[in-house]
Design a protein around this motif. Structure first.
Motif, mmCIF file in Angstrom:
data_model
loop_
_atom_site.group_PDB
_atom_site.id
_atom_site.type_symbol
_atom_site.label_atom_id
_atom_site.label_comp_id
_atom_site.label_asym_id
_atom_site.label_seq_id
_atom_site.Cartn_x
_atom_site.Cartn_y
_atom_site.Cartn_z
ATOM 1 N N GLN B 47 0.836 -1.210 0.000
ATOM 2 C CA GLN B 47 0.000 0.000 0.000
ATOM 3 C C GLN B 47 0.870 1.259 0.000
ATOM 4 N N ASN B 48 2.156 1.051 -0.100
ATOM 5 C CA ASN B 48 3.094 2.174 -0.147
ATOM 6 C C ASN B 48 2.796 3.044 -1.363
ATOM 7 N N PRO B 49 2.603 4.374 -1.168
ATOM 8 C CA PRO B 49 2.268 5.256 -2.301
ATOM 9 C C PRO B 49 3.295 5.187 -3.426
ATOM 10 N N ALA B 50 4.573 5.012 -3.079
ATOM 11 C CA ALA B 50 5.623 4.917 -4.116
ATOM 12 C C ALA B 50 5.425 3.669 -4.963
ATOM 13 N N PHE B 51 5.048 2.578 -4.288
ATOM 14 C CA PHE B 51 4.767 1.305 -4.983
ATOM 15 C C PHE B 51 3.588 1.473 -5.938
ATOM 16 N N ILE B 52 2.548 2.149 -5.422
ATOM 17 C CA ILE B 52 1.324 2.337 -6.228
ATOM 18 C C ILE B 52 1.648 3.202 -7.456
ATOM 19 N N ALA B 53 2.421 4.263 -7.229
ATOM 20 C CA ALA B 53 2.795 5.165 -8.335
ATOM 21 C C ALA B 53 3.617 4.421 -9.369
ATOM 22 N N LEU B 54 4.546 3.580 -8.891
ATOM 23 C CA LEU B 54 5.392 2.809 -9.799
ATOM 24 C C LEU B 54 4.552 1.807 -10.606
ATOM 25 N N THR B 55 3.592 1.164 -9.910
ATOM 26 C CA THR B 55 2.716 0.202 -10.600
ATOM 27 C C THR B 55 1.921 0.901 -11.700
ATOM 28 N N MET B 56 1.400 2.100 -11.349
ATOM 29 C CA MET B 56 0.601 2.846 -12.333
ATOM 30 C C MET B 56 1.467 3.251 -13.535
ATOM 31 N N THR B 57 2.700 3.660 -13.231
ATOM 32 C CA THR B 57 3.604 4.084 -14.312
ATOM 33 C C THR B 57 3.932 2.919 -15.234
ATOM 34 N N THR B 58 4.293 1.786 -14.630
ATOM 35 C CA THR B 58 4.653 0.620 -15.463
ATOM 36 C C THR B 58 3.433 0.120 -16.251
ATOM 37 N N SER B 59 2.254 0.163 -15.614
ATOM 38 C CA SER B 59 1.035 -0.280 -16.316
ATOM 39 C C SER B 59 0.764 0.617 -17.523
ATOM 40 N N LEU B 60 0.946 1.919 -17.309
ATOM 41 C CA LEU B 60 0.723 2.878 -18.395
ATOM 42 C C LEU B 60 1.711 2.617 -19.533
ATOM 43 N N PHE B 61 2.973 2.368 -19.134
ATOM 44 C CA PHE B 61 4.001 2.108 -20.144
ATOM 45 C C PHE B 61 3.673 0.836 -20.937
#
Lengths: 233, 278
Positions: B47-61
């Motif tokens: 639930q770490n915000p950095a983890f969530i942001a990274l997941t969203m970025t990689t998903s978008l990529f």
């Protein structure tokens, strides 16, 4: 068969409802430099394109050395359009290679020598060259062929006066004795000295066809003066 | 002369399309790495915000790169047709049509080079898809062994199993015939568009292609329907179904090559007798 290099019989060309060439009957002999003169929109470029096989006549015939324009006539017709027809990704050197590949009558060494004379960088991309330099290059390529008919559409329109002189000298010195050069231009005073014959065009037809010397003698005027008189607004 | 023109056409298309056919697998490789990372992050369920942001970025990529890979063969076809239009019906056409070449040689060169590059871009697309699936859908091993096993069994069956290998050959020929049909139809469309329109030649070509494609789709749909109807002949037996499945690509090949030949003849006729470079 006629000895004419370029001949038209009842030639008619229309773009939709607009007639550009109307019932034209001409016969151009071999071994002459002929000026195709007339105001804008009188059908000069259309006639040259028809001879090059880039347009299809609406009616009548156009014959180059007795043949309708096809792949055979293209092998002995050297055509210079009024626009840049070389790809921007080419260099002058690769353009020479291209012409050398396709035209048996192309002289690469003559082309390279003319490029050096006119200061055309052989390795520059065409898209980086000025309009005038591209025109010079195209003229070099066209005049480096030993063709039977040269069709030059506005060959000196975009080049500076100094280069004009060289180009005209090039035209005179490079065409063979039995070749015909048909030059379309509105810069009459510049080319008058190199012409043997001229054609005045108006409204898609020929209004005057004569030798330059004959016209000078008959009217007591230069072709430039005669042109201004015939086409006075 | 055909060989010389083909050399220049292939070279010209290579300059435009080589970065595309090499770029697609490269993007697929990056996509596979991003996908692996996305899967690993989602397994972690942090639930770490950095983890969530990274997941969203990689998903978008991953999404963007999958779209790019899917679009690559379409872009290749667009480039091929732009090359066809530019070298024949724009200013460069003044050079092409004044070369001492027969009209059919000019057309052959454009079609052969176009088909070769469409096939290359299709192979690049399939390879890119394979890279994403094989490398990107697992986090435990380098390659997804499950997918690898399925693919190798399929390949074995197609190469060594008699009916399957024949079917694979037919499918490959069918795919190539589709590409030939695509390129010849596009060539005809652009030629018609250039003849009938003065200002918007390329746009007219696209409209003509849409019309021709709709007509051929309707025709192929009708032929397929009639073919299936004849195969079943009123009964619903399994043999008829198998026969239809096996024969449909063969009918497709005949259909594609037949229509390609018609488009080629029409295009050649128009280029020879109706050329008007205004």
């Amino acid at each position: 068969m006629s000895d004419a290099v370029l001949e038209t019989k009842g030639l008619y060309k229309a773009y939709g409802p607009r007639t550009v060439i109307s019932d034209m009957n001409i016969s151009l002999p071999a071994g002459k430099i002929i000026g195709l003169l007339g105001p804008n929109g009188c059908g000069k470029t259309t006639l040259i394109k028809l001879a090059a096989g880039l347009l299809t006549p609406t009616d009548g015939e156009i014959l180059v050395c007795g043949r309708q324009p096809d792949e055979v006539t293209r092998s002995f017709v050297s055509y210079l359009p009024e626009r840049t027809y070389l790809s921007g990704s080419m260099t002058p050197r690769s353009a020479v290679g291209f012409f050398s590949d396709f035209y048996d009558d192309f002289d690469s060494s003559r082309a390279c020598s003319m490029m050096a004379h006119l200061g055309v960088d052989p390795d520059a991309k065409l898209k980086t060259l000025s309009k005038g330099t591209k025109e010079k290059l195209q003229l070099i390529l066209v005049m480096s062929r030993a063709a039977r008919l040269y069709l030059l559409d506005e060959p000196i329109g975009g080049v500076d006066p100094a280069a004009r002189e060289y180009i005209l000298r090039t035209i005179i010195s490079n065409y063979a004795e039995n070749s015909t050069v048909l030059i379309s231009t509105h810069l009459i005073s510049d080319i008058e000295t190199v012409l043997d014959d001229f054609l005045f065009m108006r409204g898609g037809g020929i209004v005057m066809q004569s030798s330059v010397d004959g016209a000078r003698e008959k009217y007591g005027k230069s072709i430039d003066e005669l042109f201004r008189e015939v086409y006075r607004c | 002369m055909l060989g010389k023109l083909l050399k220049y056409d292939m070279r010209s298309l290579r300059r435009i399309l080589l970065p595309l056919v090499l770029g697609a697998p490269a993007v697929a490789l990056l996509c596979a790495m991003a996908l692996r990372l996305t899967i690993a992050l989602s397994i972690a369920e942090s639930q770490n915000p950095a983890f969530i942001a990274l997941t969203m970025t990689t998903s978008l990529f991953v999404t963007v790169s999958i779209i790019a890979v899917i679009a690559s063969p379409v872009v290749a076809v667009i480039f091929i047709m732009m090359h066809f239009y530019r070298s024949l019906y724009s200013d460069e056409g003044y050079l092409t049509f004044t070369l001492p070449l027969k009209t059919h040689d000019i057309l052959n060169s454009k079609i052969i080079s176009g088909v070769v590059w469409v096939v290359i871009s299709s192979v690049s697309f399939l390879a890119s898809g394979a890279i994403i699936v094989m490398l990107g859908t697992t986090t435990d091993t380098l390659l997804n062994t499950g997918v690898l096993q399925v693919l190798s069994e399929l390949a074995k069956e197609m190469l060594f199993g008699a009916p399957a290998s024949a079917y694979a050959v037919i499918m490959c020929v069918n795919a190539v015939s589709s590409q030939v049909f695509l390129i010849t139809t596009l060539a005809l469309s652009i030629t018609i568009g250039s003849i009938i329109s003065k200002k918007h030649k390329a746009l007219s070509g696209v409209a003509i292609y849409y019309l021709l494609n709709s007509a051929s789709s309707f025709l192929s749909g009708t032929v397929s329907f009639l073919f299936t109807l004849a195969a079943f002949n009123g009964s619903e037996n399994f043999a008829a179904l198998t026969y239809t499945t096996m024969s449909a690509p063969l009918v497709g090949i005949i259909f594609n090559f037949g229509l390609s030949a018609a488009a080629y003849i029409a295009c050649c006729y128009l280029m020879k007798n109706r050329l008007n470079l205004e």
